[in-house]
Design a protein around this motif. Sequence first.
Motif, PDB file in Angstrom:
ATOM      1  N   ALA A 180       0.698  -1.023   0.052  1.00  0.00           N
ATOM      2  CA  ALA A 180       0.131   0.054  -0.032  1.00  0.00           C
ATOM      3  C   ALA A 180       0.900   1.357   0.067  1.00  0.00           C
ATOM      4  O   ALA A 180       1.765   1.249   0.713  1.00  0.00           O
ATOM      5  CB  ALA A 180      -0.876  -0.147   1.152  1.00  0.00           C
ATOM      6  N   PHE A 181       0.393   2.351  -0.764  1.00  0.00           N
ATOM      7  CA  PHE A 181       1.053   3.411  -0.895  1.00  0.00           C
ATOM      8  C   PHE A 181       1.285   4.005   0.364  1.00  0.00           C
ATOM      9  O   PHE A 181       2.512   4.724   0.579  1.00  0.00           O
ATOM     10  CB  PHE A 181       0.538   4.348  -1.873  1.00  0.00           C
ATOM     11  CG  PHE A 181       1.027   5.711  -2.304  1.00  0.00           C
ATOM     12  CD1 PHE A 181       2.311   5.956  -2.958  1.00  0.00           C
ATOM     13  CD2 PHE A 181       0.497   6.713  -1.483  1.00  0.00           C
ATOM     14  CE1 PHE A 181       2.860   7.151  -2.948  1.00  0.00           C
ATOM     15  CE2 PHE A 181       1.014   7.962  -1.809  1.00  0.00           C
ATOM     16  CZ  PHE A 181       2.109   8.395  -2.550  1.00  0.00           C
ATOM     17  N   GLU A 182       0.487   4.123   1.150  1.00  0.00           N
ATOM     18  CA  GLU A 182       0.428   5.043   2.629  1.00  0.00           C
ATOM     19  C   GLU A 182       1.679   4.757   3.221  1.00  0.00           C
ATOM     20  O   GLU A 182       2.277   5.625   4.250  1.00  0.00           O
ATOM     21  CB  GLU A 182      -0.617   5.073   3.374  1.00  0.00           C
ATOM     22  CG  GLU A 182      -1.125   3.376   3.930  1.00  0.00           C
ATOM     23  CD  GLU A 182      -2.118   2.930   2.893  1.00  0.00           C
ATOM     24  OE1 GLU A 182      -3.021   2.253   3.278  1.00  0.00           O
ATOM     25  OE2 GLU A 182      -2.266   3.385   1.628  1.00  0.00           O
TER      26      GLU A 182
ATOM     27  N   PRO B 274      -8.901   2.582  -3.677  1.00  0.00           N
ATOM     28  CA  PRO B 274      -8.575   1.385  -2.697  1.00  0.00           C
ATOM     29  C   PRO B 274      -8.935   0.132  -2.809  1.00  0.00           C
ATOM     30  O   PRO B 274      -8.525  -0.706  -2.307  1.00  0.00           O
ATOM     31  CB  PRO B 274      -9.203   2.251  -1.625  1.00  0.00           C
ATOM     32  CG  PRO B 274      -9.403   3.629  -1.796  1.00  0.00           C
ATOM     33  CD  PRO B 274      -9.482   3.886  -3.359  1.00  0.00           C
TER      34      PRO B 274
ATOM     35  N   SER C 217      -4.594  -0.545   6.580  1.00  0.00           N
ATOM     36  CA  SER C 217      -5.340   0.510   5.400  1.00  0.00           C
ATOM     37  C   SER C 217      -6.693   0.457   5.458  1.00  0.00           C
ATOM     38  O   SER C 217      -7.272   1.384   5.455  1.00  0.00           O
ATOM     39  CB  SER C 217      -4.599   0.046   4.020  1.00  0.00           C
ATOM     40  OG  SER C 217      -5.365   0.905   2.889  1.00  0.00           O
TER      41      SER C 217
ATOM     42  N   VAL D  44      -9.130   3.884   5.767  1.00  0.00           N
ATOM     43  CA  VAL D  44     -10.202   3.861   4.776  1.00  0.00           C
ATOM     44  C   VAL D  44     -11.702   3.837   5.641  1.00  0.00           C
ATOM     45  O   VAL D  44     -12.350   4.886   5.439  1.00  0.00           O
ATOM     46  CB  VAL D  44     -10.127   3.003   3.831  1.00  0.00           C
ATOM     47  CG1 VAL D  44     -11.533   3.166   2.970  1.00  0.00           C
ATOM     48  CG2 VAL D  44      -8.864   3.264   2.892  1.00  0.00           C
TER      49      VAL D  44
ATOM     50  N   LEU E  62      -7.178   8.457  -4.230  1.00  0.00           N
ATOM     51  CA  LEU E  62      -6.439   7.707  -3.100  1.00  0.00           C
ATOM     52  C   LEU E  62      -5.898   6.434  -3.803  1.00  0.00           C
ATOM     53  O   LEU E  62      -6.725   5.256  -3.864  1.00  0.00           O
ATOM     54  CB  LEU E  62      -7.446   7.264  -1.956  1.00  0.00           C
ATOM     55  CG  LEU E  62      -6.766   6.548  -0.750  1.00  0.00           C
ATOM     56  CD1 LEU E  62      -5.871   7.573  -0.016  1.00  0.00           C
ATOM     57  CD2 LEU E  62      -8.058   6.295   0.420  1.00  0.00           C
TER      58      LEU E  62
ATOM     59  N   ALA F  39      -3.735   2.922  -4.310  1.00  0.00           N
ATOM     60  CA  ALA F  39      -3.768   1.635  -3.453  1.00  0.00           C
ATOM     61  C   ALA F  39      -2.194   1.224  -3.625  1.00  0.00           C
ATOM     62  O   ALA F  39      -1.345   1.474  -3.389  1.00  0.00           O
ATOM     63  CB  ALA F  39      -4.698   0.809  -4.045  1.00  0.00           C
TER      64      ALA F  39
ATOM     65  N   CYS G 200      -1.702  12.937  -5.070  1.00  0.00           N
ATOM     66  CA  CYS G 200      -1.980  11.426  -4.436  1.00  0.00           C
ATOM     67  C   CYS G 200      -1.602  11.381  -2.904  1.00  0.00           C
ATOM     68  O   CYS G 200      -2.111  10.833  -2.130  1.00  0.00           O
ATOM     69  CB  CYS G 200      -1.599  10.450  -5.281  1.00  0.00           C
ATOM     70  SG  CYS G 200       0.001  10.060  -5.631  1.00  0.00           S
ATOM     71  N   ALA G 201      -0.346  12.011  -2.731  1.00  0.00           N
ATOM     72  CA  ALA G 201       0.431  11.924  -1.675  1.00  0.00           C
ATOM     73  C   ALA G 201      -0.359  12.469  -0.495  1.00  0.00           C
ATOM     74  O   ALA G 201      -0.628  12.250   0.601  1.00  0.00           O
ATOM     75  CB  ALA G 201       1.970  12.320  -1.657  1.00  0.00           C
TER      76      ALA G 201
ATOM     77  N   SER H 268      -3.414  10.784   0.583  1.00  0.00           N
ATOM     78  CA  SER H 268      -3.107   9.473   1.416  1.00  0.00           C
ATOM     79  C   SER H 268      -2.860  10.069   2.752  1.00  0.00           C
ATOM     80  O   SER H 268      -3.225   9.448   3.848  1.00  0.00           O
ATOM     81  CB  SER H 268      -1.728   8.681   0.728  1.00  0.00           C
ATOM     82  OG  SER H 268      -2.249   8.133  -0.399  1.00  0.00           O
TER      83      SER H 268
ATOM     84  N   LEU I 120      -4.367   8.887   6.099  1.00  0.00           N
ATOM     85  CA  LEU I 120      -3.701   8.160   7.137  1.00  0.00           C
ATOM     86  C   LEU I 120      -3.619   8.951   8.584  1.00  0.00           C
ATOM     87  O   LEU I 120      -3.650   8.292   9.665  1.00  0.00           O
ATOM     88  CB  LEU I 120      -2.417   8.203   6.847  1.00  0.00           C
ATOM     89  CG  LEU I 120      -1.143   7.213   7.360  1.00  0.00           C
ATOM     90  CD1 LEU I 120      -1.665   5.549   7.230  1.00  0.00           C
ATOM     91  CD2 LEU I 120       0.202   7.478   6.899  1.00  0.00           C
TER      92      LEU I 120
END
Length: 348
Positions: A93-95, A117, A150, A154, A228, A230, A306-307, A310, A314
């Motif tokens: 997952a990106f976060e 997501p 994650s 969400v 968001l 994923a 996108c960051a 996220s 988060l």
Amino acid sequence: MITFTRRTVIAAAFAAAAMIAAPTSFAQAAPEKTDVTIAVGGKSLYYYLPLTIAERLNYFKDEGLNVKVVDFQGGSRSLQAVVGGSADVVSGAFEHTLSMQAKNQPMVAFVLQGRAPQQALLVSNKKMKDYKQISDLKGKKIGVTAPGSSSQAVLTYILAQGGLGPKDVAFIGVGSSSGAVSALRSGQIDALINLDPVVTILLQNGDAEMAVDTRKVSEAEKIFNGDLVAGTLYAPEAFVKKNPNTVQALTNAMVRANQWLTKASAEEVAKVVPESYLMGNREVYLAGFEGNRDALSPDGRFPDGCAQISLDVLRKVNDKLDPAKLDLGRVYTNKFVDEALKKYPLSK
């Protein structure tokens, strides 16, 4: 004696021009590291489907890589494998790139697998027959894949849109496979947020109703006010700097996989993935793929902003994250994808 006609001179001129104009970006330098280990948590999930496609269709080998994919039980464990040095890259997952930068262990995401997501909030038909809106979940037990995951982040964000906070519900870890299905069917939980194939199984069998579907990009964008993202491939910043050709090769393979998936039918996907992914129910797998197709990235690029999105999500589960101490421009890059798209341009 060789004679030159006007036709042969013109043909020779065109040939020479073509050689000069031929793109040189395709002559990619050899990978610094040919043996690469990728850690993933839940490889069979649609969330990581591009990874499996790249592996099964030998796209990594085509780029001169010998890739070993190691599957762990959850994204946090796959991240630990890279931090501990037993793996080079995470498919996750990106976060995580944000939370790791906050811990002074910077990670860089370099190719995107999912642009939404791919999680769905379902309510039990047995325990919540009268469900109408998010606020109806107050006081309920809601299944998440794991505490702090994650899925919980969400869900917390979704709950806030119904005027509910984290303390208004009970989060119950149920995993992302048969345990999650059993937990809802047995009445241990009132609702759950999960991934496919769990989502499709519960819907098709009439055990649950859809409340929120972030597998659909348009619905996810409305909920999160943007993209968001994923699943990604990410690695320690030091690894990316030391092995740019290796990262480029990995990206090339993943971009090809993304593009293949945009055109593939569900049946074609089912023929490529391991039989175990079907879990004995081919129809459920096919339906699950169609349910997630929209959320898969078509090209591997990270969308602008996108960051920040996220980070906003988060912080719902980790309010200790200080935005002032984060450099959002360092957690991802599109430079490798942009090069990959020169080699494998998107077809119209």
